[in-house]
Design a protein around this motif. Structure first.
Motif, short mmCIF file in Angstrom:
data_model
loop_
_atom_site.label_atom_id
_atom_site.label_comp_id
_atom_site.label_asym_id
_atom_site.label_seq_id
_atom_site.Cartn_x
_atom_site.Cartn_y
_atom_site.Cartn_z
N PRO A 78 -5.52 34.85 64.85
CA PRO A 78 -6.25 36.00 64.33
C PRO A 78 -6.36 37.09 65.38
O PRO A 78 -6.59 36.82 66.56
CB PRO A 78 -7.63 35.45 63.97
CG PRO A 78 -7.67 34.06 64.45
CD PRO A 78 -6.36 33.67 65.02
N LEU A 80 -8.31 40.79 66.08
CA LEU A 80 -9.30 41.79 65.69
C LEU A 80 -9.01 43.06 66.49
O LEU A 80 -8.80 42.99 67.70
CB LEU A 80 -10.71 41.29 66.02
CG LEU A 80 -11.19 40.10 65.21
CD1 LEU A 80 -12.49 39.57 65.78
CD2 LEU A 80 -11.38 40.50 63.75
N GLY A 98 -0.68 44.19 61.10
CA GLY A 98 -0.84 42.74 61.17
C GLY A 98 -2.20 42.29 61.66
O GLY A 98 -2.38 41.11 61.96
N ALA A 99 -3.15 43.21 61.69
CA ALA A 99 -4.47 42.82 62.18
C ALA A 99 -5.18 41.97 61.16
O ALA A 99 -5.06 42.18 59.95
CB ALA A 99 -5.30 44.07 62.48
N THR A 100 -5.93 41.01 61.65
CA THR A 100 -6.68 40.13 60.78
C THR A 100 -7.98 40.81 60.35
O THR A 100 -8.44 40.64 59.24
CB THR A 100 -7.02 38.82 61.50
OG1 THR A 100 -5.85 38.34 62.16
CG2 THR A 100 -7.53 37.79 60.54
N GLY A 101 -8.54 41.56 61.27
CA GLY A 101 -9.80 42.21 60.94
C GLY A 101 -10.09 43.26 62.00
O GLY A 101 -9.26 43.54 62.85
N ASN B 197 -1.36 38.01 58.14
CA ASN B 197 -2.28 38.53 59.16
C ASN B 197 -3.22 37.46 59.67
O ASN B 197 -4.26 37.75 60.22
CB ASN B 197 -3.09 39.70 58.59
CG ASN B 197 -2.25 40.94 58.47
OD1 ASN B 197 -1.06 40.90 58.70
ND2 ASN B 197 -2.88 42.03 58.11
N ALA B 198 -2.87 36.23 59.46
CA ALA B 198 -3.65 35.11 59.98
C ALA B 198 -5.04 35.01 59.38
O ALA B 198 -5.94 34.42 59.96
CB ALA B 198 -3.75 35.18 61.52
N PHE B 257 -12.08 42.31 55.41
CA PHE B 257 -10.78 42.40 56.08
C PHE B 257 -9.62 42.24 55.11
O PHE B 257 -8.52 42.68 55.39
CB PHE B 257 -10.66 41.30 57.14
CG PHE B 257 -11.60 41.47 58.30
CD1 PHE B 257 -11.89 40.40 59.12
CD2 PHE B 257 -12.18 42.68 58.57
CE1 PHE B 257 -12.74 40.55 60.20
CE2 PHE B 257 -13.05 42.84 59.65
CZ PHE B 257 -13.32 41.77 60.46
#
Lengths: 121, 752, 155
Positions: A78, A80, A98-101, B197-198, B257
């Protein structure tokens, strides 16, 4: 097992603050100063979670994530992004990369930990 | 350790970082000013302001944040190409960077808060540039402007709001919501993208479980055969029944997210009270327990999906479900980030950054002192060994020689630690130039070179003051007003050049301007009126130029402090000399002047030739020495009856009897039995110094005379030799200058 | 620390007395860091007559001022008998060359008398006052005046 978080930011102040908040919550923190350094550190040491700034010299946050995701081995890590930009378009940009959050800067340490917990098992 | 200690420490770090950021900011803006507006440069400027703002926000430094925000906004427009990077813009940005620096200084308590009108005025200018023709904010009363900014802050596209840090909150207990429970149904169908995005469904479900009681069902009905599996599409649908007192916003927040990467539906269960029972996901399943078993669910899902050969599409959809993701170490491809455009002009690739560490300066200083003592001890030891009569070939002597080499190496390495580029001093100059230019109404462009020239830290710090004085002088007195310049056929904008370079073992700083040069008539007149020279004195142009350094010459007519105080060039010269340095001026009427400053590379250590004169041991700096020779009577001549000169390589150079010049002796040294050392001063002029004998060469530790006494003419500093006695280090330039001015000094006072 | 008269509750000072030739002087003991015997000094060129030169004090370069010359008294050749008082004056460490150091004295402010006019003007400029002790007359020296702020440059 203690999780390792890779924090990438060109600002030493930010790195120190992330270190303070994250290590205080029990994480092991490793650091990098820009996207290139981040990719090198990640491949050398590995990490369970990555927190990265966007605006950095040499290779910015988006470039880092794209580079990182290009390696299938990193797909499940992940990421961030730290951003002062919280409008929808910017979020999408982060996601596309491709960011997870994300975490909005300046960050509330409590929210930071929550965000980390949210994306990491 | 309490929470505030490390926090305060980070604040210190922040301000240190601000110093660096301001430097980067200014460097970038100056580059932009000279036409380098490539993406890398502009982005670097943006990042600098951005970082200042970010850190300032964390520490709640509101005034700084607000100003930085407006600055950053304009920079963002410029870097995105939406606003031009023209001359007016850059000049405004430069002034904004000065105000930013002032805000930072105020925020760290080093200065008074920035004058509101000044800050607001600049904010208005920045906003005018940012918003172009659409409603530029007028420079109206301050309060309005600040109110406008605050409104902006609340609603701006970045959604940025300064939030002061509160680490104590980390330990605060989590607030529980109102006790009113509500039932919700959440349907989640992730797209393939979500996994890429994991993001993990499991984690989302866990997050939901934190809000209240959950029951989870998984619908696999949409799962096609392996063959038909589409890479990007998800095919699992999860339904969660959630009972919680949390508001809907909190539930939605969990999916913050992943919102756009999935099909998400959140409805109140009560709204659906009459909803059809054929909803894709049944209400509750046997699997659902207060603590649902994700593992079982996933295992079940996995069992349904045949994952034999690691097919890429499957991997894309269910990366977490399959246990076998072969982490083939494929070379990571660093794709060119879209943010960095290829610059039109090739930006030189930065060399990989050297690994650095931060060290307390105290420790370095202590180390250098101890190494200095080591050098002295080693010299004393060598002396005693020599005195003891041990053969030079003996093991002890040879060992000592090795020791000397090692000591020297240690010293060199240690000195290199403290070597710093002059950049840190140079960086303060552009702002100074801007201020002086504004105050004197001159147009000035500063060109610098050699910022990376390295010199010992002790010297770097002392450079700022003389450099400042000379720059002020160049602008205030050297450069003409724009009108005068135009009338003289020059460009209205004057150029001041600041350069640093190494030359014959010293560091040389040159400050030159293309102004009017020294008005020799006027200088002569002032010198005469102050009784510094005789009315009929005959002086070369050079000598007239250097009159400005004489004590008593200075008035408000030579150098004006920007606040009106007069600072004499003699004070400047004295401060340079106290560093063991030299300053001279060369002027070309109508064309400009050049100040040349030369300083030793370090104030700590010197390579010297140890000599004796009248039983006194002296040290001559090796860097000044050209050659030593034994004078023969036939080589020595006398000009005008008493000024001795000696033949050296087809030229005649003045012969200086050092013992007499220093007042150690009143009778001349017998040249034939002495030794002559030919030296060269900063200007390249040579002289021969006559000593009794040469003892040898040695690296000596410099001890300043000014610490406990004061500067002595002819003496640069002192050192402690192997025998424990103090030896004086000669000021070669002063000796040669003196000798050239006056051949004999009958009124010489004997040193007691 | 330049004001070498520390005020105590009882306004008493502790002084160290020394001798030059036949005359006796004293200074505030707080300013004196150590006493050592005379070692040959490296002379400095073109300095006033009272500057004997500099010596090595544990790695520091210490200027030596011959107080006898400074006060305008008879110049004396330094012999092994002579004593250097290392004093801290105006932020600097300075060595004061005297004939001998005698004793440490307690003195109250009211015991100090103004310097009589018979004393030569030159010495007077250094003396804060005089007092009597056991039939001797001691002059209290103002240390700050011994080391001038900025010396006029030699010709």
């Amino acid at each position: 097992m203690t999780k390792t978080i890779l924090t990438i930011d060109d600002s030493r102040t930010m790195r120190d603050m992330l270190m303070l908040a994250l290590s205080g919550a029990g994480y092991r923190v490793i650091q990098a100063v820009d996207g290139v350094d981040g990719l090198e550190t990640l491949s050398a040491e590995g990490a369970d979670i990555v927190i990265t700034d966007i605006n950095m010299p040499r290779l910015d946050g988006f470039g880092f994530i794209e580079g990182m995701r290009a390696d299938p081995a990193n797909r499940s890590i992940p990421v961030l992004v730290l951003t002062t930009e919280s409008d929808a378009a910017k979020k999408q940009r982060a996601r596309d990369a491709g960011a997870t959050g994300w975490i909005v800067k300046p960050f509330d340490p409590v929210k930071l930990i929550e965000a980390v917990r949210r994306v990491a098992a | 350790m309490s929470e505030t200690d490390p926090f305060e420490a980070i604040k210190v770090v922040f301000f240190q970082e601000c110093d660096e950021l301001l430097g980067d900011l200014e460097a970038g803006l100056l580059a932009m000013e000279s036409g380098r507006t490539d993406s890398e440069t502009v982005n670097a400027v943006f990042r600098a302001v951005h970082s200042v703002k970010g850190g300032a926000g964390a520490f709640g430094l509101d005034a700084l944040v607000r100003f930085a925000h407006v600055f950053e906004t304009l920079m963002d427009e410029i870097r995105a190409g939406r606003k031009p990077c023209d001359d007016l813009t850059v000049k405004t940005l430069l002034r904004a960077s000065d105000v930013l620096a002032d805000h930072i200084a105020a925020a760290r308590g080093q200065a008074d808060p920035v004058d509101e009108a000044r800050s607001a005025a600049l904010v208005a200018e920045l906003e005018a540039l940012t918003h172009g023709d659409e409603g530029a904010v007028l420079s109206e009363p301050v309060a309005d402007d600040i109110a406008a900014i605050e409104i902006d802050l609340g609603a701006d596209e970045f959604g940025f709001k300064p939030v002061a840090f509160n680490f104590a909150a980390l330990d605060a207990p989590v607030e529980t919501a109102e006790p009113e429970l509500q039932a919700w149904r959440i349907t989640l169908r992730p797209h393939g993208r979500m996994y890429a995005n994991a993001n993990e469904t499991g984690l989302l479900l866990r997050e939901l479980a934190r809000l209240g009681e959950t029951a989870v069902a998984l619908d696999l009905s949409a799962l096609p055969d392996l063959n038909a599996l589409a890479a990007e599409e998800g095919c699992l649908t999860w339904t969660v029944e959630l009972t919680t007192a949390a508001p809907e916003a909190d539930i939605r927040d969990v999916f913050d997210f992943v919102e756009t990467d999935c099909d998400l539906e959140i409805v109140r269960a009560s709204d659906e009270a009459s909803a059809s029972e054929d909803a894709a996901a049944p209400e509750s399943e046997p699997e659902s327990e207060p603590e649902f078993d994700i593992a079982a669910l996933l295992a079940r899902a996995q069992a349904e999906v045949v994952a034999e050969a690691p097919v890429a599409p499957v991997e894309a959809v269910l990366p977490q479900l399959t246990a076998e993701i072969a982490p083939a170490p494929a070379p990571v491809e660093v794709s060119t980030p879209p943010a960095v455009q290829a610059a039109a002009a090739p930006v030189p690739a930065k060399a990989p950054a050297a690994v650095t560490i931060r060290v307390d300066l105290d420790r370095v200083d202590r180390l250098i002192n101890v190494v200095g003592e080591l050098v002295i001890q080693q010299a004393m030891l060598a002396q005693r060994v020599t005195e003891s009569g041990l053969a030079r070939s003996s093991g002890v002597s040879v060992g000592l020689e090795d020791l000397e080499l090692l000591t020297r190496e240690i010293q060199d390495s240690v000195m290199a630690i403290r070597a710093q580029p002059v950049k840190s001093v140079f960086q303060r100059m552009p702002r100074l130039v801007r201020e002086v230019a504004e105050m004197t109404g001159k147009k000035v462009r500063l060109v610098t070179s050699g910022e990376d020239t390295e010199v010992d830290k002790t010297v770097v710090e002392r450079l700022a003051e003389p450099m400042t004085h000379m720059l002020r002088n160049a602008i205030d007195h050297g450069l003409e007003t724009p009108e005068e310049r135009l009338a003289a056929g020059k460009a209205a904008e004057g150029v001041v050049r600041l350069a640093a370079l190494h030359r014959s073992g010293r560091i040389v700083i040159e400050i030159s301007d293309d102004g009017a040069g020294i008005n020799r008539e006027r200088v002569r007149g002032i010198a005469i009126s102050r009784g510094l020279i005789a009315e009929d004195a005959v002086l070369t142009d050079d000598e007239i130029d250097n009159l400005i350094f004489l004590p008593g010459f200075s008035t408000a007519e030579t150098v004006t402090d920007v606040s009106g105080r007069g600072v004499g060039m003699d004070v400047v010269r004295r401060s340079i000399q106290s560093l063991g340095g030299r300053i001279s001026i060369a002027s070309n009427p109508g064309k400009g002047s050049t100040f040349t400053l030369s300083l030793p590379l370090t104030l700590a250590v010197l390579d010297g030739m140890v000599v004796t004169a009248a039983e006194q041991t002296l040290v001559a700096p090796l860097t000044a020495i050209v050659e030593s020779l034994t004078p023969r009577a036939e080589d020595i001549h006398h000009v005008g009856g008493h000024d001795a000169v000696i033949r050296f390589r087809d030229a005649f150079v003045p012969l200086i009897d050092v013992a007499m010049a220093m007042g150690f002796r009143t009778t001349p040294t017998v040249s034939a039995t002495g030794v002559a050392v030919v030296v060269e001063n900063e200007a390249g002029q040579r002289a021969a110094l006559l000593f009794d004998a040469i003892q040898g060469q040695r690296q000596v530790v410099i001890k300043s005379l000014e610490t406990n006494y004061q500067q002595v003419e002819g003496v640069a500093a002192a050192t402690i030799l192997g025998d424990g006695r103090v030896a004086l280090i000669l000021d070669v330039d002063a000796l040669t200058a003196n000798a050239r001015r006056q051949a004999s000094r009958p009124e010489l006072k004997l040193a007691s | 620390m330049t004001d070498h008269f520390s005020t105590t509750a009882s306004d008493a000072r502790e002084l160290i007395a020394f001798r030059i030739g036949e005359q006796e002087f004293c200074v505030d003991i707080m300013a004196v860091r150590e006493i050592r015997g005379w070692t040959p000094a490296t002379p400095l060129p073109r300095t006033p007559g009272y500057m004997k030169g500099v010596i090595n004090l544990r790695g520091a370069v210490l200027p030596i001022i011959d107080l006898g010359v400074r006060f305008g008294l008879t110049t004396s050749e330094p012999t092994a008998r002579h004593v250097i008082m290392v004093a801290h004056i105006g932020g600097r460490m300075v060595g004061l060359l005297v004939d001998a150091v005698s004793d440490i004295i307690q003195l109250k402010d009211e015991e100090i008398q103004p310097t009589p006019d018979v004393a030569s003007d030159h010495v007077k400029s250094f003396v804060k006052g005089i007092f009597a002790l056991d039939g001797r007359m001691l002059s209290l020296i103002e240390l700050d005046r011994i080391v001038p702020e900025i010396e006029a440059e030699a010709a």
